[in-house]
Design a protein around this motif. Structure first.
Motif, PDB file in Angstrom:
ATOM      1  N   GLY A 145       0.816  -1.192   0.000  1.00 59.76           N
ATOM      2  CA  GLY A 145       0.000   0.000   0.000  1.00 59.76           C
ATOM      3  C   GLY A 145       0.854   1.247   0.000  1.00 59.76           C
ATOM      4  N   ILE A 146       0.205   2.380  -0.147  1.00 61.00           N
ATOM      5  CA  ILE A 146       0.885   3.677  -0.098  1.00 61.00           C
ATOM      6  C   ILE A 146      -0.020   4.692   0.600  1.00 61.00           C
ATOM      7  N   ASP A 147       0.566   5.625   1.290  1.00 64.11           N
ATOM      8  CA  ASP A 147      -0.129   6.781   1.863  1.00 64.11           C
ATOM      9  C   ASP A 147      -1.534   6.440   2.362  1.00 64.11           C
ATOM     10  N   ASN A 148      -2.558   6.982   1.675  1.00 69.87           N
ATOM     11  CA  ASN A 148      -3.945   6.767   2.097  1.00 69.87           C
ATOM     12  C   ASN A 148      -4.567   5.511   1.498  1.00 69.87           C
ATOM     13  N   MET A 149      -3.752   4.711   0.845  1.00 69.20           N
ATOM     14  CA  MET A 149      -4.214   3.467   0.220  1.00 69.20           C
ATOM     15  C   MET A 149      -3.502   2.319   0.928  1.00 69.20           C
ATOM     16  N   GLN A 150      -3.972   1.998   2.151  1.00 69.01           N
ATOM     17  CA  GLN A 150      -3.220   1.081   3.000  1.00 69.01           C
ATOM     18  C   GLN A 150      -3.969  -0.206   3.342  1.00 69.01           C
ATOM     19  N   GLU A 154      -7.587  -2.689  -0.889  1.00 69.78           N
ATOM     20  CA  GLU A 154      -7.054  -1.838  -1.951  1.00 69.78           C
ATOM     21  C   GLU A 154      -5.881  -2.511  -2.654  1.00 69.78           C
ATOM     22  N   MET A 155      -5.027  -3.218  -1.888  1.00 66.70           N
ATOM     23  CA  MET A 155      -3.951  -3.972  -2.535  1.00 66.70           C
ATOM     24  C   MET A 155      -4.531  -5.069  -3.413  1.00 66.70           C
ATOM     25  N   LEU A 156      -5.545  -5.760  -2.926  1.00 65.34           N
ATOM     26  CA  LEU A 156      -6.161  -6.836  -3.696  1.00 65.34           C
ATOM     27  C   LEU A 156      -6.739  -6.297  -5.004  1.00 65.34           C
ATOM     28  N   ASN A 157      -7.357  -5.122  -4.933  1.00 70.45           N
ATOM     29  CA  ASN A 157      -7.900  -4.518  -6.145  1.00 70.45           C
ATOM     30  C   ASN A 157      -6.788  -4.209  -7.140  1.00 70.45           C
ATOM     31  N   PHE A 158      -5.653  -3.706  -6.631  1.00 71.22           N
ATOM     32  CA  PHE A 158      -4.513  -3.432  -7.508  1.00 71.22           C
ATOM     33  C   PHE A 158      -4.061  -4.709  -8.203  1.00 71.22           C
ATOM     34  N   VAL A 159      -3.882  -5.785  -7.422  1.00 77.79           N
ATOM     35  CA  VAL A 159      -3.416  -7.056  -7.987  1.00 77.79           C
ATOM     36  C   VAL A 159      -4.433  -7.611  -8.983  1.00 77.79           C
ATOM     37  N   ASP A 160      -5.692  -7.580  -8.640  1.00 78.15           N
ATOM     38  CA  ASP A 160      -6.725  -8.114  -9.539  1.00 78.15           C
ATOM     39  C   ASP A 160      -6.777  -7.343 -10.852  1.00 78.15           C
ATOM     40  N   ALA A 174       6.316  -6.367   1.788  1.00 76.63           N
ATOM     41  CA  ALA A 174       5.283  -6.428   2.827  1.00 76.63           C
ATOM     42  C   ALA A 174       5.250  -5.205   3.735  1.00 76.63           C
ATOM     43  N   ARG A 175       5.548  -4.037   3.177  1.00 78.69           N
ATOM     44  CA  ARG A 175       5.416  -2.767   3.889  1.00 78.69           C
ATOM     45  C   ARG A 175       4.668  -1.786   3.001  1.00 78.69           C
ATOM     46  N   ILE A 176       3.911  -0.884   3.621  1.00 79.39           N
ATOM     47  CA  ILE A 176       3.399   0.231   2.843  1.00 79.39           C
ATOM     48  C   ILE A 176       4.548   1.193   2.587  1.00 79.39           C
ATOM     49  N   ALA A 177       4.351   2.102   1.649  1.00 82.11           N
ATOM     50  CA  ALA A 177       5.311   3.174   1.405  1.00 82.11           C
ATOM     51  C   ALA A 177       4.643   4.501   1.716  1.00 82.11           C
ATOM     52  N   ILE A 178       5.265   5.284   2.573  1.00 88.30           N
ATOM     53  CA  ILE A 178       4.779   6.628   2.871  1.00 88.30           C
ATOM     54  C   ILE A 178       5.515   7.585   1.946  1.00 88.30           C
ATOM     55  N   LEU A 179       4.840   8.035   0.905  1.00 87.72           N
ATOM     56  CA  LEU A 179       5.501   8.824  -0.124  1.00 87.72           C
ATOM     57  C   LEU A 179       5.708  10.273   0.277  1.00 87.72           C
TER      58      LEU A 179
END
Length: 342
Positions: A145-150, A154-160, A174-179
């Motif tokens: 995930g990133i920022d407000n997409m954690q 939301e990750m599953l939607n990205f992968v799908d 296996a970490r979010i990124a805080i941009l």
């Protein structure tokens, strides 16, 4: 993708060394390959602009001994990514990976890396264009995930969304990124590891090949992850303690190589690179961790770093110094053990 499954099955279990800027150069990759014939090696991230408008040969050249090797591309223009993918295939790369995980400001400004997680449709368009351009496997490395997409959803939607292209292989850090607010270094350490999210992704999408990345440092940890996912990617530990790659050979029932044998194999390569005009220091910086945690390791690092080694003879002298240090330690331990027994 059939091609992706073929390479993954050939080197099952899939263990890879993460792409790391300024670290996974061709000199490091040659060195890393000497520890383990099965580990999959990655280039540093190379941007499409650097290949198309820069020195393509410098960015794409590798030694055939490095294979299996993956080129990691950075970019967000489907046409440019397709062109670079075709060039990579012609150059002999085994696979291509799209970077959707790097959090640095520099790449964000060029719409590269982790910021693309917010645009799954664009990533899917890029992957589709890359796949259409080549026959070799194309896959994605991304964050959870990133920022407000954690959230996991939301990750599953990205992968799908990306998987609709036919992409079946996802490397998941296996970490979010805080941009906004954390440096790239902090993004490797501050956000907590959420391995459970990656495990859950594999459970929810069993047909996908899921490879986990982030904070993995030992053979035991690797084995534990392989109980839940299909592959393991190891980053900085494989650089600072390269003998870990030899220890991972146990996954394929490989014998542990001798560190000094590895250096004897490395010497002709160093000689060749020096003949090509490469500075010795850009090669020796990659081998400083060879004797990590062994007697004499500090002197080994001192002998080869900071420009202290100026010739191949200096490298050979450092090798001899390490051999002497280990022999002295073994003799000392044997003497004291015999004293205790008597």
């Amino acid at each position: 993708m059939i091609q992706s499954e073929t390479l993954n099955n050939t080197h099952s279990p899939r263990i890879s060394v993460a792409p790391m800027m300024d670290w996974t150069t061709k000199d490091y990759r040659y060195f890393a390959r000497l520890f383990n014939p099965n580990v999959v090696l990655y280039t540093e991230m190379v941007t499409t602009g650097a290949i198309i408008h820069g020195d393509a040969e410098r960015h794409l050249n590798f030694n055939t001994q490095e294979q299996p090797i993956v080129l990691q591309l950075g970019g967000s223009n489907p046409q440019e990514l397709a062109l670079c993918s075709k060039m990579a295939q012609d150059w002999g790369y085994n696979e291509i990976n799209l970077n959707v995980g790097c959090p640095s400001d520099r790449v964000q400004n060029n719409k590269i890396g982790a910021c693309l997680m917010a645009e799954p449709e664009l990533v899917a368009e890029c992957i589709a264009a890359m796949q259409q351009a080549v026959q070799i496997p194309v896959h994605v490395k991304h964050r959870i995930g990133i920022d407000n997409m954690q959230s996991y959803e939301e990750m599953l939607n990205f992968v799908d969304t990306v998987a609709k292209t036919g992409c079946t292989h996802f490397v998941v850090h296996a970490r979010i990124a805080i941009l906004k607010g954390l440096s790239p270094k902090e993004n490797r350490e501050v956000p907590p590891l959420r391995y459970a999210d990656v495990y859950r992704l594999k459970q929810d999408r069993p047909h996908l090949f899921i490879e986990i990345n982030g904070g993995i440092k030992t053979l035991a940890e690797t084995q534990a992850h392989l109980q839940h996912v299909d592959g393991v990617m190891i980053g900085r530990e494989a650089y600072h303690n390269p003998y870990l790659l030899a220890e991972l050979g146990q996954l394929w029932q490989l014998d542990l190589p001798n560190r000094f044998d590895i250096m004897q194999q490395m010497l002709p390569y160093i000689e060749q690179r020096l003949a090509e005009g490469a500075p010795l220091s850009i090669i020796t910086r990659h081998i400083l961790g060879l004797f990590q945690n062994l007697p004499g390791a500090r002197k080994w690092r001192q002998a080869l770093s900071g420009g202290n080694a100026k010739s191949l003879d200096d490298v050979k002298a450092a090798i001899q110094q390490m051999q002497d240090a280990i022999v002295r330690t073994e003799n000392y331990l044997a003497t004291h053990q015999n004293t205790e027994i008597s």
